[in-house]
Design an enzyme around this catalytic site. Structure first.
Site, short mmCIF file in Angstrom:
data_model
loop_
_atom_site.label_atom_id
_atom_site.label_comp_id
_atom_site.label_asym_id
_atom_site.label_seq_id
_atom_site.Cartn_x
_atom_site.Cartn_y
_atom_site.Cartn_z
N ASP A 80 0.83 -1.20 0.00
CA ASP A 80 0.00 0.00 0.00
C ASP A 80 0.87 1.25 0.00
O ASP A 80 1.71 1.43 0.89
CB ASP A 80 -0.91 -0.03 1.24
N ASP A 102 3.05 5.00 -5.50
CA ASP A 102 2.32 6.26 -5.32
C ASP A 102 3.26 7.43 -5.55
O ASP A 102 3.96 7.88 -4.64
CB ASP A 102 1.70 6.33 -3.93
N HIS A 178 -7.58 9.88 3.85
CA HIS A 178 -7.14 8.86 4.80
C HIS A 178 -7.51 9.29 6.22
O HIS A 178 -7.37 10.45 6.58
CB HIS A 178 -5.62 8.67 4.71
N GLY A 179 -7.96 8.32 7.01
CA GLY A 179 -8.30 8.62 8.39
C GLY A 179 -9.80 8.83 8.58
O GLY A 179 -10.60 8.60 7.68
N HIS A 208 -9.15 4.97 -2.32
CA HIS A 208 -8.39 5.03 -1.07
C HIS A 208 -9.14 5.93 -0.09
O HIS A 208 -9.97 6.75 -0.49
CB HIS A 208 -6.99 5.59 -1.31
N ASN A 230 -9.94 0.64 -0.06
CA ASN A 230 -9.01 0.48 1.06
C ASN A 230 -9.66 0.89 2.38
O ASN A 230 -10.26 1.96 2.47
CB ASN A 230 -7.77 1.35 0.83
#
Length: 300
Positions: A80, A102, A178-179, A208, A230
């Site tokens: 990832d 990435d 993210h988060g 993501h 994800n």
């Protein structure tokens, strides 16, 4: 059974569901999500971020491979957010069957160049490649990181990127982060961008930052062509919250891992099952079993 990213996502695209990619930041998280997938008969991608791998050490990959090889489910081991060519090559050497490079934070041509380089190396040994175009937001304390301002994926540029790099799947930026989102932030996906990208390519698309987005938006994204989502924060937060509850219960003699962690793992499994059902991947393992006799076995 151990499969590549290309194999696991091809069936997902054909059957119209999204494969859950759970970040396994510990052996307890790994076992919990694998139990959920076994129960639901869902294919799964076990995602490991370079920071997680550094903490767990390389030997952890052998544990994942052992679980995969002793399961009838299709299991892909995925790097990832690989940040460099060197990280990707290291993952391939360890036995990952899918890698993500990435370079989305770099200028476009540099993103193309390093993605091409990774594709050439990975495809030579039968490993699938995911890349990212646009930027994923970051809400706080996550290993995946991100940026403070999302740059949405340009559909026209996405097709050019796919043609130039030869990647097997593409992570698109449509407004996720993210988060877990702060209470004063209402996440909203740009499904119009997703629709346009999907209309221009047959490649499996990846989302993501899938934690804490509204279920109806995630479900809609799956029907519109997202084939991998994800999940990291959602499974880790419930694990941590349950662990705090156990530790604060007043029994200071509790110390054995086999007493501390099972309740936490049960919470992780519960959330994993919710995501599996949301992504429509439950009971989809059967579509892979039908092809095992004609599919070349992955032995890395």
């Amino acid at each position: 059974m151990l499969v590549t990213g290309k194999e696991i996502l091809a069936v997902a695209k054909e059957q119209g569901f999204a494969v859950p990619a759970f970040n396994a930041g510990s052996g307890q998280l790994l076992n919990a999500v694998m139990e959920a997938c076994e129960e639901a008969q869902s294919p799964v991608m076990i995602a490991i971020h370079p920071d997680e791998l550094s903490f767990l050490t390389d030997s952890f990959v052998s544990q994942v491979k052992d679980l995969a090889n002793h399961s009838t489910l299709p299991v892909c081991i995925h790097l990832d957010h690989g940040a460099s060519f060197e990280q990707v090559i290291h993952a391939i050497q360890l036995g990952f069957t899918s890698v993500m490079i990435d370079a989305s934070h770099l200028p476009y041509e540099e993103n193309v160049a390093i993605s091409q380089k990774v594709v050439e190396a990975a495809h030579a040994v039968g490993v699938s490649v995911e890349a990212e175009l646009g930027t994923i937001g970051d809400t706080g304390n996550t290993v995946e990181g991100g940026v403070s301002e999302v740059i949405y994926t340009d559909p026209a540029v996405a097709q050019d990127f796919i043609e130039k790099t030869g990647v097997d799947s593409l992570a698109v930026a449509i407004g996720t982060a993210h988060g877990i989102y702060p209470k004063d932030v209402e996440p909203k996906l740009r499904l119009d961008i997703l629709e346009e990208i999907e209309s221009l390519t047959d490649l499996p698309l990846v989302l993501h930052g899938g934690s804490s987005n509204p279920d109806d938006e995630i479900s809609k994204a799956v029907t519109m062509g997202v084939n991998k989502i994800n999940i990291s924060s959602d499974i880790k937060i419930v694990f941590a919250e349950k662990l705090r509850e156990v530790l604060n219960a007043g029994n200071t003699e509790i110390r054995e891992p086999n007493v501390l962690f099972p309740p936490c793992m049960a919470e992780t499994k519960r959330v994993a099952l919710e995501k599996i059902n949301l992504f429509k991947s439950a009971d989809k393992a059967k579509f892979y079993h039908a092809t095992t006799e004609t599919r070349e076995t992955v032995t890395v």
